[in-house]
Design an enzyme around this catalytic site. Sequence first.
Site, PDB file in Angstrom:
ATOM      1  N   TYR A 177      -6.929 -10.004  -3.219  1.00  0.00           N
ATOM      2  CA  TYR A 177      -6.937 -10.691  -4.505  1.00  0.00           C
ATOM      3  C   TYR A 177      -8.307 -10.659  -5.184  1.00  0.00           C
ATOM      4  O   TYR A 177      -8.564 -11.428  -6.103  1.00  0.00           O
ATOM      5  CB  TYR A 177      -6.476 -12.145  -4.326  1.00  0.00           C
ATOM      6  N   LYS A 179      -2.693  -8.179  10.619  1.00  0.00           N
ATOM      7  CA  LYS A 179      -2.293  -6.794  10.906  1.00  0.00           C
ATOM      8  C   LYS A 179      -3.542  -6.075  11.443  1.00  0.00           C
ATOM      9  O   LYS A 179      -3.958  -5.028  10.930  1.00  0.00           O
ATOM     10  CB  LYS A 179      -1.770  -6.143   9.598  1.00  0.00           C
ATOM     11  N   ASP A 199       4.419  -8.169  10.652  1.00  0.00           N
ATOM     12  CA  ASP A 199       5.809  -7.671  10.643  1.00  0.00           C
ATOM     13  C   ASP A 199       6.651  -8.392  11.685  1.00  0.00           C
ATOM     14  O   ASP A 199       7.781  -8.815  11.432  1.00  0.00           O
ATOM     15  CB  ASP A 199       5.876  -6.142  10.802  1.00  0.00           C
ATOM     16  N   ASP A 243       1.138 -15.237   0.757  1.00  0.00           N
ATOM     17  CA  ASP A 243       1.949 -15.230  -0.457  1.00  0.00           C
ATOM     18  C   ASP A 243       3.385 -14.817  -0.126  1.00  0.00           C
ATOM     19  O   ASP A 243       4.358 -15.475  -0.496  1.00  0.00           O
ATOM     20  CB  ASP A 243       1.313 -14.221  -1.439  1.00  0.00           C
TER      21      ASP A 243
END
Length: 331
Positions: free
Chosen positions: A123, A170, A203, A227
């Site tokens: 962001y 991740k 995931d 988000d």
Amino acid sequence: MRNLVVLPGDGIGPEIMKQVLRILQAVDSPFNYIEKDAGLTALEKHGSLLPDDTLQAITQHGLALKAPLTTPVGGGFKSINVTLRQKFDLYANVRPVVNLPGVFTRYEKVNLTIIRENTEDLYTGEERQVDADTAESIKRITRKGSERIARYAFEYARTHGKKSVAAVHKANIMKLTDGLFLKTCADVAKEYPEIQFRDVIIDNCCMQLVIRPEQFEVIVTENLYGDILSDLCAGLVGGLGVVPGANIGVQAAIFEPVHGSAPDIAGQNKANPTALLQSAVMMLHHVGEHERADRIMRALIKTLSDTQARTADLGGKGNTETFTNALIANL
Ligand code: ATP
């Protein structure tokens, strides 16, 4: 009386804000309202999405209740929500996701809180066109940003009686950025030996959430994963109409629903005010008004269990206004 900046916002914002203020009034609101413009409404009236006057009011009073704001697509406007979070350094986005009695969903016993880092990650808004066919975006993670959000999550767990915190990342692919986030969370975890810490790859986390969401108590994660997980988790407990949120910084706190301005149903008296109302309830707790907060929650739960009263998104027959009338009667 405490000063509260009220941002009625865009789309369904003004309709749901009006009803939430009626409910606060019904419990003898402890706030003195300072209403300000932001979003499309402000752009049309003042030529700016976030007028100086609005920013000054938030700086001065440090507390705001905000309905959804629309950032126009195209025209190079930076997201207003992102700007507000960065400007006031509202680093912790807190989103409790809890089954509400009376709201039927596929899952039971969901009671988790997403603590999303709100100022870093993808962001940054730093994107660049490398050539006609290639664009790239900067993902920035810092030790300072990761440390304060991790500490917020563990403190939240401690003060809310939660026994575990999961860091979602991740790091197997983004070894430097997500690696730094994960390592920092693990370091902070050592200061909280009574709270169980584990890490979950994003995931796998998505799959676990739709299989067995009750295994999570507190999730701490980076901005983008947070988000996406917030909307996923909203779906676990009845959709976007019910999930509240808070953006907390050192100098200011802004309370807002997870959902957007829902232009498809704006102006039709159809929107569910529950998410904004629950955001107001979080705000009441934040300023120590626990009794008023609990009163509203009890009335909300009673109203939601009545199919006549609740709004169409929850399979009910009510609309924004009649739902609020029923809730006020239940107070
Ligand atoms: P944004 O990009 O601002 O998140 P969006 O259009 O992607 O906006 P929302 O505005 O949150 O997302 O709307 C998604 C869907 O959920 C829409 O169909 C909308 O009508 C519905 N929705 C959102 N909020 C509510 C609400 N409070 N009550 C009823 N339906 C809602």
